[in-house]
Scaffold this motif. Structure first.
Motif, mmCIF file in Angstrom:
data_model
loop_
_atom_site.group_PDB
_atom_site.id
_atom_site.type_symbol
_atom_site.label_atom_id
_atom_site.label_comp_id
_atom_site.label_asym_id
_atom_site.label_seq_id
_atom_site.Cartn_x
_atom_site.Cartn_y
_atom_site.Cartn_z
ATOM 1 N N LEU A 231 50.976 70.035 63.385
ATOM 2 C CA LEU A 231 51.288 68.644 63.688
ATOM 3 C C LEU A 231 52.783 68.450 63.940
ATOM 4 O O LEU A 231 53.189 67.563 64.689
ATOM 5 C CB LEU A 231 50.841 67.765 62.508
ATOM 6 C CG LEU A 231 51.002 66.248 62.612
ATOM 7 C CD1 LEU A 231 50.106 65.683 63.713
ATOM 8 C CD2 LEU A 231 50.670 65.599 61.272
ATOM 9 N N LEU A 232 53.603 69.309 63.352
ATOM 10 C CA LEU A 232 55.054 69.147 63.369
ATOM 11 C C LEU A 232 55.666 69.611 64.690
ATOM 12 O O LEU A 232 55.288 70.648 65.238
ATOM 13 C CB LEU A 232 55.669 69.940 62.210
ATOM 14 C CG LEU A 232 57.146 69.709 61.901
ATOM 15 C CD1 LEU A 232 57.390 68.290 61.430
ATOM 16 C CD2 LEU A 232 57.617 70.711 60.835
ATOM 17 N N ALA A 233 56.615 68.851 65.196
ATOM 18 C CA ALA A 233 57.348 69.219 66.406
ATOM 19 C C ALA A 233 58.181 70.474 66.146
ATOM 20 O O ALA A 233 58.491 70.805 64.993
ATOM 21 C CB ALA A 233 58.240 68.066 66.843
ATOM 22 N N PRO A 234 58.557 71.204 67.205
ATOM 23 C CA PRO A 234 59.308 72.450 67.018
ATOM 24 C C PRO A 234 60.564 72.295 66.170
ATOM 25 O O PRO A 234 60.909 73.169 65.397
ATOM 26 C CB PRO A 234 59.652 72.872 68.451
ATOM 27 C CG PRO A 234 58.580 72.273 69.286
ATOM 28 C CD PRO A 234 58.231 70.969 68.616
ATOM 29 N N ASN A 235 61.244 71.168 66.309
ATOM 30 C CA ASN A 235 62.474 70.937 65.560
ATOM 31 C C ASN A 235 62.294 69.843 64.506
ATOM 32 O O ASN A 235 63.261 69.225 64.077
ATOM 33 C CB ASN A 235 63.607 70.546 66.519
ATOM 34 C CG ASN A 235 64.970 70.918 65.967
ATOM 35 O OD1 ASN A 235 65.115 71.895 65.235
ATOM 36 N ND2 ASN A 235 65.977 70.137 66.317
ATOM 37 N N GLY A 236 61.039 69.637 64.081
ATOM 38 C CA GLY A 236 60.738 68.560 63.151
ATOM 39 C C GLY A 236 61.075 68.884 61.712
ATOM 40 O O GLY A 236 61.361 70.025 61.346
ATOM 41 N N ILE A 237 61.026 67.838 60.882
ATOM 42 C CA ILE A 237 61.380 67.928 59.462
ATOM 43 C C ILE A 237 60.221 67.425 58.618
ATOM 44 O O ILE A 237 59.548 66.443 58.966
ATOM 45 C CB ILE A 237 62.638 67.080 59.160
ATOM 46 C CG1 ILE A 237 63.876 67.754 59.743
ATOM 47 C CG2 ILE A 237 62.829 66.859 57.673
ATOM 48 C CD1 ILE A 237 64.267 69.025 59.039
ATOM 49 N N VAL A 238 59.976 68.089 57.493
ATOM 50 C CA VAL A 238 59.007 67.640 56.498
ATOM 51 C C VAL A 238 59.780 67.242 55.247
ATOM 52 O O VAL A 238 60.627 68.007 54.762
ATOM 53 C CB VAL A 238 57.988 68.740 56.146
ATOM 54 C CG1 VAL A 238 56.989 68.235 55.116
ATOM 55 C CG2 VAL A 238 57.265 69.220 57.389
ATOM 56 N N GLY A 239 59.513 66.038 54.734
ATOM 57 C CA GLY A 239 60.176 65.581 53.514
ATOM 58 C C GLY A 239 59.152 65.253 52.441
ATOM 59 O O GLY A 239 58.189 64.533 52.702
ATOM 60 N N VAL A 240 59.357 65.794 51.247
ATOM 61 C CA VAL A 240 58.417 65.591 50.138
ATOM 62 C C VAL A 240 59.189 65.219 48.884
ATOM 63 O O VAL A 240 60.243 65.802 48.596
ATOM 64 C CB VAL A 240 57.577 66.867 49.871
ATOM 65 C CG1 VAL A 240 56.646 66.655 48.682
ATOM 66 C CG2 VAL A 240 56.773 67.251 51.111
ATOM 67 N N VAL A 241 58.684 64.243 48.150
ATOM 68 C CA VAL A 241 59.187 63.942 46.819
ATOM 69 C C VAL A 241 57.968 63.785 45.923
ATOM 70 O O VAL A 241 56.999 63.135 46.296
ATOM 71 C CB VAL A 241 60.076 62.673 46.805
ATOM 72 C CG1 VAL A 241 59.335 61.465 47.354
ATOM 73 C CG2 VAL A 241 60.590 62.380 45.398
ATOM 74 N N ASP A 242 58.002 64.415 44.766
ATOM 75 C CA ASP A 242 56.818 64.381 43.911
ATOM 76 C C ASP A 242 57.175 64.881 42.520
ATOM 77 O O ASP A 242 58.250 65.436 42.282
ATOM 78 C CB ASP A 242 55.706 65.261 44.497
ATOM 79 C CG ASP A 242 54.313 64.691 44.252
ATOM 80 O OD1 ASP A 242 54.102 64.102 43.163
ATOM 81 O OD2 ASP A 242 53.449 64.816 45.129
ATOM 82 N N PHE A 243 56.236 64.661 41.596
ATOM 83 C CA PHE A 243 56.362 65.211 40.250
ATOM 84 C C PHE A 243 56.111 66.719 40.296
ATOM 85 O O PHE A 243 55.455 67.228 41.203
ATOM 86 C CB PHE A 243 55.337 64.570 39.297
ATOM 87 C CG PHE A 243 55.420 63.076 39.207
ATOM 88 C CD1 PHE A 243 56.534 62.451 38.669
ATOM 89 C CD2 PHE A 243 54.379 62.283 39.651
ATOM 90 C CE1 PHE A 243 56.605 61.074 38.567
ATOM 91 C CE2 PHE A 243 54.431 60.905 39.562
ATOM 92 C CZ PHE A 243 55.550 60.295 39.023
ATOM 93 N N TYR A 244 56.614 67.419 39.293
ATOM 94 C CA TYR A 244 56.312 68.850 39.186
ATOM 95 C C TYR A 244 56.592 69.310 37.765
ATOM 96 O O TYR A 244 57.330 68.656 37.010
ATOM 97 C CB TYR A 244 57.168 69.671 40.155
ATOM 98 C CG TYR A 244 58.547 69.998 39.613
ATOM 99 C CD1 TYR A 244 58.822 71.244 39.061
ATOM 100 C CD2 TYR A 244 59.568 69.043 39.621
ATOM 101 C CE1 TYR A 244 60.079 71.537 38.554
ATOM 102 C CE2 TYR A 244 60.826 69.323 39.121
ATOM 103 C CZ TYR A 244 61.068 70.582 38.591
ATOM 104 O OH TYR A 244 62.309 70.876 38.074
ATOM 105 N N VAL A 245 56.011 70.422 37.385
ATOM 106 C CA VAL A 245 56.416 71.157 36.192
ATOM 107 C C VAL A 245 56.364 72.634 36.548
ATOM 108 O O VAL A 245 55.403 73.084 37.167
ATOM 109 C CB VAL A 245 55.507 70.875 34.965
ATOM 110 C CG1 VAL A 245 55.736 69.479 34.433
ATOM 111 C CG2 VAL A 245 54.038 71.096 35.283
ATOM 112 N N GLN A 246 57.399 73.361 36.183
ATOM 113 C CA GLN A 246 57.434 74.777 36.535
ATOM 114 C C GLN A 246 58.481 75.492 35.708
ATOM 115 O O GLN A 246 59.544 74.935 35.397
ATOM 116 C CB GLN A 246 57.743 74.953 38.018
ATOM 117 C CG GLN A 246 57.493 76.361 38.531
ATOM 118 C CD GLN A 246 57.326 76.387 40.042
ATOM 119 O OE1 GLN A 246 58.001 75.679 40.758
ATOM 120 N NE2 GLN A 246 56.386 77.189 40.522
ATOM 121 N N SER A 247 58.151 76.728 35.370
ATOM 122 C CA SER A 247 59.109 77.578 34.687
ATOM 123 C C SER A 247 59.957 78.300 35.726
ATOM 124 O O SER A 247 59.453 78.769 36.744
ATOM 125 C CB SER A 247 58.384 78.599 33.810
ATOM 126 O OG SER A 247 59.278 79.595 33.368
#
Length: 840
Positions: free
Chosen positions: A247-263
């Motif tokens: 779906l993303l254009a060749p020079n496109g950007i994906v932005g995500v903000v979310d909760f997480y837990v990780q070591s």
């Protein structure tokens, strides 16, 4: 035991009684509200604050949301959101942190990429907000760009009809006709269903065939995809994330903000995550927050974020905590296609990066022949950068490249931030400004447009001074990652800020809007690790009273100087010194009011001569201290006809301080022309007295788009960098006082000198400063192919430069090749372009 059988309540403390009564009242009111809500099936629009808060508590913690009829995901979402849709935005501000920061970062990336692309004004930008809910994100984006004009189309995709209804009303109120609300499963969203002409025949391809073998359209697609606290609520997240690349254009950007837990242990071996600052959450936090959010079907298992980082290349990465609500961990992540758009094929990517770092020729495939390959191999056999090695490992495992490959600029070179040689600095730079006089460097070196310079980074001030002289290439080297972060910040500020903002940050050392400028302006010009560092330490510029120049290891020396002047009652004298209008007035203040305190034997013995102080505050290692003591033992103060000092460390340091400060004060006007000491005393520079790179003229020159095309920032030892640079390509190496650090009993100095000889052209120069008048390693330079010439020495009260911190300054000129290459007798004849013409 009988005493326990009576009425317990009267024995409770009054505070406990009040607490129990309060809990009872809350439960009673909750039961009443629950009854009212169950009776009312219609969602409430724009409820009051108390009702909105109750709707949130009831829907999240009391009401079951397994679905009312169909038992599918949409039914479950509706049962959760329907009753609180109208109150959603009013109750999520405190919980869903980082949304505005993610949008600002994404907008900054899009704006930068638009300026770098030809005919950007004609570009149609499309934004798809996956799980966009009520449309809060789209309206909030209006703070950073004009949404109706910046985007040709915006699609809000959400599976909850109730939230979509709120979004439609929002955009009807705003009058934004380019926003379309799509109530649909995100897995089934296809751009061609809404804009078939824009896709120009490109349809989604197989989501997984190996990302370098998978053909990607050269045009069309979505410029921005965002997911704000929605990835953690999608059960089948694999299929959604898998659908995004097509779906993303060749020079496109994906932005995500979310909760997480990780070591941190889980990802410490991954070089493509963009850095691990604050990523670790401890066992108790991981267990608690996963269980807590699981009540509302919000999944915090690490696999969601891991898969996202695997399917895309990481541009920027931030790990933070929502301290307002119990330190809930959340992350902000910006990504792009795994395959950088700067190159079409994997071998082109790694070969080009390799050429940029090693000064080796870059061979474009159309010029690539077997004969040329062998010619290059003979010229620089098996020279590979660490970036090349890391890229090959990742490509062979179908992993994203390290985040450095997805930068908008090629300034910062890949390094492994988990190595002990980097972590030993504990994320702190030693120098907030550079202590080498760049005016002397410029006069001695006289850099030309074809010079290739390697220099120790320090705070980067000297690197910027060299950049003002426009050499062909500058390799800035420092083992401490944070020193390189500081240089990167200055380069990013040149590339994005006005002179007014630039001066506030680096001239005054403070800017109340630094965090906002970092996110909205400078972020596209920073590597992920540098951006994380400065976001995590924005308080240096925004909250600290002293600002930038009261930070770093050297701040201890500056603070002790202030403490001494306060104890001895000469703070007023320091102020008067900085306001002195003439050199004679300055000398009088120094001799009569400041020198007796600062250069007292007491201060020298109990403060300055302590090895811990010399290293922590001034960066003087024990081997350099030994050079100072050796020179002192042979000085006239100890061995002359009228000795004035004993052969002890405190006397040696005292003499060294006297030889540093007295000539400096006697020869240079601090308030007008000595920014090195002015900033120590004042804590900032002045418009009258500042370093070269802080002038308006410097900003005008270095803010040009191509000003730093020749800059490479290496986070490594000098030995490691010069060993991977093509032989005979450097013309100047500035090693500051680093040779003083070597142990005279080892062969480390000789080994580095040999490598410098190999990397330098004939006639190439090494510039160094030393705490000794004639340090022991000068003879090694002379026996390993160099001619030595001293350009300054602190003898007879001389002042060699405005800093005068070192006893001598040297230029070593290469006059002999130690190991000249021997071409083979069966050399192929190559009649193509010269190799130097192919270097990028």
């Amino acid at each position: 035991m009988a005493s326990l059988g009576g009425n317990v309540l009267p024995s409770l403390a009054p505070q406990t009684k009040i607490y129990l009564s309060g809990v009872t009242i809350v439960l009673f009111v909750s039961a009443c509200f629950s009854t009212l809500i169950k009776r009312s099936q219609k969602p409430v629009e724009n409820p009051g604050i108390l009702r909105a808060l109750w709707l949130f508590i009831y829907s999240c913690f009391l009401k079951p949301h397994s679905g009312d009829a169909k038992g599918n995901q949409q039914d479950a979402l509706e049962s959760f959101y329907k009753s609180q849709a109208g109150a959603y935005d009013a109750t999520r501000g405190a919980l869903l942190k980082g949304r505005e920061d993610m949008l600002a970062l994404a907008a900054a990336q899009l704006e930068h990429r638009a300026t770098m692309k030809a005919k950007s004004s004609e570009k149609r930008r499309i934004w798809v907000d996956v799980g966009g809910g009520t449309g809060f994100n789209i309206e909030a984006m209006g703070k950073y760009v004009d949404v109706p004009s910046f985007f040709s189309s915006v699609y809000l995709v959400d599976f909850s009809p109730s939230l979509c209804d709120v979004a439609r009303k929002r955009f009807a109120r705003l009058g934004w006709k380019n926003v379309k609300v799509v109530c649909q499963d995100a897995r089934k969203f296809r751009l061609e269903d809404h804009e078939p002409s824009h896709m120009q025949g490109n349809v989604p391809s197989s989501p997984y065939m190996g990302y370098f073998s998978q053909k990607r359209p050269e045009h069309g697609g979505v410029d921005l995809i965002t997911m704000s606290y929605s990835l953690s609520m999608i059960p089948d997240y694999y299929s959604v994330v898998d659908a995004l690349p097509s779906l993303l254009a060749p020079n496109g950007i994906v932005g995500v903000v979310d909760f997480y837990v990780q070591s941190e242990v889980d990802v410490s071996f991954r070089n493509y995550t963009g850095g691990l600052v604050n990523r670790h959450t401890n066992f108790l936090q991981r267990t608690f927050w996963r269980a807590w959010f699981d009540i509302d079907r919000v999944a915090l298992e690490p696999g969601r974020r891991d898969f996202l980082e695997y399917r895309f290349g990481t541009v920027l990465n931030v790990n933070s905590r929502n301290y307002a609500l119990g330190a809930i961990p959340y992350y902000i992540w910006l990504g792009c296609h795994k395959r950088p758009m700067s190159s079409a094929l994997p071998h082109e990517i790694v070969e080009k990066v390799n050429a940029l770092v090693t000064e080796s020729p870059y061979l474009h495939p159309k010029n690539h022949t077997d004969a040329l390959s062998r010619a290059v191999e003979r010229a620089a056999p098996e020279l590979r950068s660490k970036a090349f090695d890391a890229a090959v490992v990742n490509l062979s495992a179908d992993l994203p490249l390290p985040s450095f490959f997805y930068q908008n600029h090629h300034w910062r070179i890949y390094y492994d931030d988990q190595l002990k040689k980097h972590t030993q600095f504990n994320d702190e730079y030693i120098y907030a400004f550079t202590w080498e006089d760049t005016r002397v460097d410029e006069r001695i070196l006289k850099l030309k447009s074809d010079d290739v310079v390697l220099a120790i980074c320090s705070a980067g001030d000297n690197i910027l001074s060299y950049a003002l002289q426009s050499p062909a290439r500058i390799h800035a080297v420092d083992l401490n990652p944070t020193q390189c972060h500081l240089l990167e910040l200055k380069v990013a500020a040149y590339s994005s800020l006005s002179y007014v903002d630039f001066w506030k940050i680096f001239g005054e050392g403070k800017h109340p809007e630094f965090r906002s400028l970092l996110i909205t302006k400078m972020s596209p010009h920073l590597s992920s690790r540098a951006f994380q560092y400065w976001l995590n330490n924005h308080h240096i510029f925004t909250k600290s009273k002293a600002g930038l120049y009261d930070t770093g290891g050297s701040k201890h020396g500056i603070r002790i100087f202030r403490w001494i002047t306060r104890v001895f009652g000469c703070r007023g004298a320091v102020k008067d010194l900085l306001e002195a209008k003439t050199l004679n007035e300055q000398r009088e203040i120094w001799r009569n009011r400041i020198r007796p305190a600062l250069l007292s034997r007491l201060v020298s013995k109990f403060v300055v001569s302590q090895e811990s102080f010399l290293w922590t505050a001034l960066g003087v290692p024990k081997n350099q201290l030994a050079i100072i003591e050796a020179d002192h033992a042979q000085s006239d103060a100890v061995c002359g006809p009228n000795p004035t000092a004993r052969n002890t460390r405190s006397h040696a340091i005292w003499e060294y301080m006297v030889n540093t400060l007295d000539p400096m004060v006697e020869s240079t006007h601090i308030a007008a022309d000595n920014p090195y000491y002015y900033v120590c005393m004042e804590g900032k520079f002045s418009k009258r007295c500042h370093l070269d790179y802080l002038s308006k003229q410097a900003h005008a020159k270095l803010s040009r788009p191509d000003a730093f095309d020749g800059l490479r920032i290496h986070t490594d030892e000098i030995d490691e960098v010069i060993a991977r640079i093509a032989p005979g390509t450097l013309t100047v190496a500035v090693v500051m006082d680093s040779m003083d650090w070597f142990d005279p009993g080892s062969n480390a100095a000789a080994a580095q000198i040999t490598k410098l000889n190999r990397a330098l052209k004939m006639g190439g120069r090494v510039m160094l400063r030393s705490a000794g008048l004639k340090p022991w390693y000068i003879k090694q330079f002379e026996t390993l192919g160099f001619t030595a010439k001293r350009h300054g020495a602190r003898e007879g009260g001389a002042c060699i430069d405005r800093v005068n911190m070192y006893a001598s300054c040297w230029i070593m000129t290469k006059n002999e090749n130690l190991a000249p290459p021997t071409p083979g007798p069966e050399a192929d004849v190559y009649n193509g372009p010269e190799l130097t013409e192919l270097v990028i």
